[in-house]
Motif scaffolding. Structure first.
Motif, PDB file in Angstrom:
ATOM      1  N   ASP A 105     -22.806   7.790  44.958  1.00 39.07           N
ATOM      2  CA  ASP A 105     -23.794   8.845  44.747  1.00 39.07           C
ATOM      3  C   ASP A 105     -23.922   9.078  43.243  1.00 39.07           C
ATOM      4  OD1 ASP A 105     -25.205  11.188  44.439  1.00 39.07           O
ATOM      5  OD2 ASP A 105     -24.175  12.237  46.066  1.00 39.07           O
ATOM      6  N   PRO A 106     -25.112   8.853  42.655  1.00 40.57           N
ATOM      7  CA  PRO A 106     -25.266   9.029  41.198  1.00 40.57           C
ATOM      8  C   PRO A 106     -24.893  10.420  40.715  1.00 40.57           C
ATOM      9  CG  PRO A 106     -27.147   7.850  42.100  1.00 40.57           C
ATOM     10  CD  PRO A 106     -26.341   8.338  43.272  1.00 40.57           C
ATOM     11  N   ILE A 107     -25.091  11.426  41.559  1.00 44.91           N
ATOM     12  CA  ILE A 107     -24.727  12.781  41.142  1.00 44.91           C
ATOM     13  C   ILE A 107     -23.216  12.897  40.995  1.00 44.91           C
ATOM     14  CG2 ILE A 107     -24.727  15.212  41.830  1.00 44.91           C
ATOM     15  CD1 ILE A 107     -27.415  14.747  43.148  1.00 44.91           C
ATOM     16  N   MET A 108     -22.471  12.293  41.927  1.00 43.22           N
ATOM     17  CA  MET A 108     -21.013  12.316  41.831  1.00 43.22           C
ATOM     18  C   MET A 108     -20.543  11.534  40.613  1.00 43.22           C
ATOM     19  SD  MET A 108     -19.703  11.925  45.780  1.00 43.22           S
ATOM     20  CE  MET A 108     -17.986  12.187  45.286  1.00 43.22           C
ATOM     21  N   VAL A 109     -21.218  10.435  40.281  1.00 39.88           N
ATOM     22  CA  VAL A 109     -20.834   9.644  39.117  1.00 39.88           C
ATOM     23  C   VAL A 109     -20.957  10.478  37.849  1.00 39.88           C
ATOM     24  CG1 VAL A 109     -21.381   7.593  37.744  1.00 39.88           C
ATOM     25  CG2 VAL A 109     -21.452   7.471  40.245  1.00 39.88           C
ATOM     26  N   LYS A 110     -21.939  11.385  37.813  1.00 39.75           N
ATOM     27  CA  LYS A 110     -22.131  12.251  36.647  1.00 39.75           C
ATOM     28  C   LYS A 110     -21.054  13.327  36.536  1.00 39.75           C
ATOM     29  CE  LYS A 110     -27.183  12.081  36.090  1.00 39.75           C
ATOM     30  NZ  LYS A 110     -28.419  12.900  36.094  1.00 39.75           N
ATOM     31  N   THR A 111     -20.534  13.757  37.681  1.00 35.10           N
ATOM     32  CA  THR A 111     -19.695  14.958  37.668  1.00 35.10           C
ATOM     33  C   THR A 111     -18.219  14.706  37.953  1.00 35.10           C
ATOM     34  OG1 THR A 111     -20.197  15.364  40.014  1.00 35.10           O
ATOM     35  CG2 THR A 111     -21.636  16.397  38.370  1.00 35.10           C
ATOM     36  N   ASP A 112     -17.891  13.611  38.644  1.00 40.89           N
ATOM     37  CA  ASP A 112     -16.508  13.386  39.069  1.00 40.89           C
ATOM     38  C   ASP A 112     -15.917  12.150  38.390  1.00 40.89           C
ATOM     39  OD1 ASP A 112     -17.024  15.487  40.734  1.00 40.89           O
ATOM     40  OD2 ASP A 112     -17.162  14.295  42.564  1.00 40.89           O
ATOM     41  N   PRO A 113     -14.596  12.110  38.234  1.00 37.32           N
ATOM     42  CA  PRO A 113     -13.964  10.900  37.689  1.00 37.32           C
ATOM     43  C   PRO A 113     -14.295   9.690  38.561  1.00 37.32           C
ATOM     44  CG  PRO A 113     -12.415  12.740  37.689  1.00 37.32           C
ATOM     45  CD  PRO A 113     -13.619  13.191  38.475  1.00 37.32           C
ATOM     46  N   ILE A 114     -14.736   8.630  37.933  1.00 33.45           N
ATOM     47  CA  ILE A 114     -15.239   7.480  38.677  1.00 33.45           C
ATOM     48  C   ILE A 114     -14.168   6.862  39.570  1.00 33.45           C
ATOM     49  CG2 ILE A 114     -14.782   5.905  36.769  1.00 33.45           C
ATOM     50  CD1 ILE A 114     -17.756   5.694  39.171  1.00 33.45           C
ATOM     51  N   LEU A 115     -12.926   6.808  39.111  1.00 33.10           N
ATOM     52  CA  LEU A 115     -11.883   6.204  39.931  1.00 33.10           C
ATOM     53  C   LEU A 115     -11.564   7.055  41.150  1.00 33.10           C
ATOM     54  CD1 LEU A 115      -9.426   4.674  37.305  1.00 33.10           C
ATOM     55  CD2 LEU A 115     -11.116   3.521  38.732  1.00 33.10           C
ATOM     56  N   ASP A 116     -11.714   8.376  41.040  1.00 35.76           N
ATOM     57  CA  ASP A 116     -11.518   9.233  42.207  1.00 35.76           C
ATOM     58  C   ASP A 116     -12.570   8.933  43.268  1.00 35.76           C
ATOM     59  OD1 ASP A 116      -9.432  10.366  40.885  1.00 35.76           O
ATOM     60  OD2 ASP A 116     -10.422  12.283  40.470  1.00 35.76           O
ATOM     61  N   ILE A 117     -13.804   8.705  42.834  1.00 36.19           N
ATOM     62  CA  ILE A 117     -14.878   8.387  43.782  1.00 36.19           C
ATOM     63  C   ILE A 117     -14.597   7.043  44.452  1.00 36.19           C
ATOM     64  CG2 ILE A 117     -17.358   8.133  44.077  1.00 36.19           C
ATOM     65  CD1 ILE A 117     -17.723   9.574  41.401  1.00 36.19           C
ATOM     66  N   ILE A 118     -14.179   6.064  43.668  1.00 38.81           N
ATOM     67  CA  ILE A 118     -13.869   4.744  44.220  1.00 38.81           C
ATOM     68  C   ILE A 118     -12.739   4.853  45.237  1.00 38.81           C
ATOM     69  CG2 ILE A 118     -12.904   2.481  43.673  1.00 38.81           C
ATOM     70  CD1 ILE A 118     -15.780   2.671  42.901  1.00 38.81           C
ATOM     71  N   ASP A 119     -11.702   5.606  44.913  1.00 39.19           N
ATOM     72  CA  ASP A 119     -10.571   5.748  45.833  1.00 39.19           C
ATOM     73  C   ASP A 119     -10.996   6.419  47.137  1.00 39.19           C
ATOM     74  OD1 ASP A 119      -8.814   4.480  44.137  1.00 39.19           O
ATOM     75  OD2 ASP A 119      -8.052   6.337  43.239  1.00 39.19           O
ATOM     76  N   LEU A 120     -11.929   7.369  47.064  1.00 36.22           N
ATOM     77  CA  LEU A 120     -12.448   7.984  48.291  1.00 36.22           C
ATOM     78  C   LEU A 120     -13.105   6.944  49.176  1.00 36.22           C
ATOM     79  CD1 LEU A 120     -14.045  11.322  46.966  1.00 36.22           C
ATOM     80  CD2 LEU A 120     -12.020  11.093  48.425  1.00 36.22           C
ATOM     81  N   HIS A 121     -13.869   6.056  48.579  1.00 39.08           N
ATOM     82  CA  HIS A 121     -14.533   5.005  49.353  1.00 39.08           C
ATOM     83  C   HIS A 121     -13.513   4.014  49.910  1.00 39.08           C
ATOM     84  CE1 HIS A 121     -18.876   5.704  48.766  1.00 39.08           C
ATOM     85  NE2 HIS A 121     -18.494   6.337  47.672  1.00 39.08           N
ATOM     86  N   VAL A 122     -12.514   3.677  49.106  1.00 46.20           N
ATOM     87  CA  VAL A 122     -11.493   2.733  49.570  1.00 46.20           C
ATOM     88  C   VAL A 122     -10.752   3.306  50.776  1.00 46.20           C
ATOM     89  CG1 VAL A 122      -9.321   1.600  48.964  1.00 46.20           C
ATOM     90  CG2 VAL A 122     -11.205   1.646  47.324  1.00 46.20           C
ATOM     91  N   ASP A 123     -10.450   4.603  50.735  1.00 48.28           N
ATOM     92  CA  ASP A 123      -9.718   5.236  51.836  1.00 48.28           C
ATOM     93  C   ASP A 123     -10.597   5.442  53.068  1.00 48.28           C
ATOM     94  OD1 ASP A 123      -7.475   5.358  50.257  1.00 48.28           O
ATOM     95  OD2 ASP A 123      -7.829   7.418  49.590  1.00 48.28           O
TER      96      ASP A 123
END
Length: 219
Positions: A105-123
């Motif tokens: 989500d581009p909005i999440m990329v702007k606001t959240d640490p990118i590795l945290d977002i990736i880890d959410l998807h991995v899990d």
């Protein structure tokens, strides 16, 4: 004649444009180390390569964590830009587009640490990775030889080296990336990309042998 400072200024101008247009959400400082113009990694002591094989999710995460990139794009993809300058001319480059392994989500990329977002998807959805190939343009005349053109594009696998007509100017590289992978953005910023794509930085390097195989050529 070109200089490391001139190349640094060109890279800075590109990164400023991408940030101003909200195409990139973060860029690293462009540094000059001797004859090399590249990004200033967040952790310079971390080795660039995790392994010598094809890039993986681990490589992507490693590069993000170390800050081993020039720009982080709105979708989590990376641009890696390195030029070597000696004697007033470009003598080498490594220009890479590393697509994000997941659709973010581009909005999440702007606001959240990118590795945290990736880890959410991995899990949550480990098998939903996007199988997009990374693309890299190398100019390395000292390593030129059979199956290793002086200037080449590498896609899909480390041994896939497609000969290119000549070294790539920064503008030609970004025009290629956005024209082929982000056509809507490319069209929306066509005056910028089209003007950038017309510039050259060196003589043709392709050999007669490579001309007889599929290769990348431009006027």
């Amino acid at each position: 004649m070109t200089t490391t400072r001139a190349v640094r200024d060109e890279v800075n101008n590109l990164l400023d444009y991408l940030l101003g247009a909200e195409i990139a959400v973060f860029s690293n400082v462009v540094s000059i180390t001797g004859t090399r113009v590249t990004w200033h990694a967040l952790n310079p002591t971390t080795p660039f390569l995790v392994n010598r094989g094809d890039p993986s999710l681990d490589d992507y995460k490693h590069w993000v964590e170390a800050g081993a990139y020039s720009a982080l794009l709105f979708d989590g993809s990376l641009l890696q830009i390195t030029y070597d300058v000696e004697g007033g001319r470009i003598v080498g480059h490594r220009l890479a587009y590393v697509p994000c392994p997941y659709r973010l989500d581009p909005i999440m990329v702007k606001t959240d640490p990118i590795l945290d977002i990736i880890d959410l998807h991995v899990d949550a959805e480990p098998t939903s990775m996007v199988l997009h190939s990374w693309v890299r343009f190398d100019f390395d005349p000292e390593a030129a030889g059979p199956s290793h053109p002086a200037t080449h594009m590498t896609i899909n696998g480390m041994d896939c080296r497609i000969a290119c007509a000549a070294p790539l100017h920064l503008g030609r590289f970004v025009d290629f990336v956005f024209r082929h992978f982000y056509p809507e953005i490319w069209n929306a910023h066509l005056p910028y990309f089209a003007a950038s794509a017309r510039r050259e930085i060196g003589e043709r390097t392709i050999t007669e042998e490579d001309r007889n195989s599929p290769h990348l050529h431009w006027n």
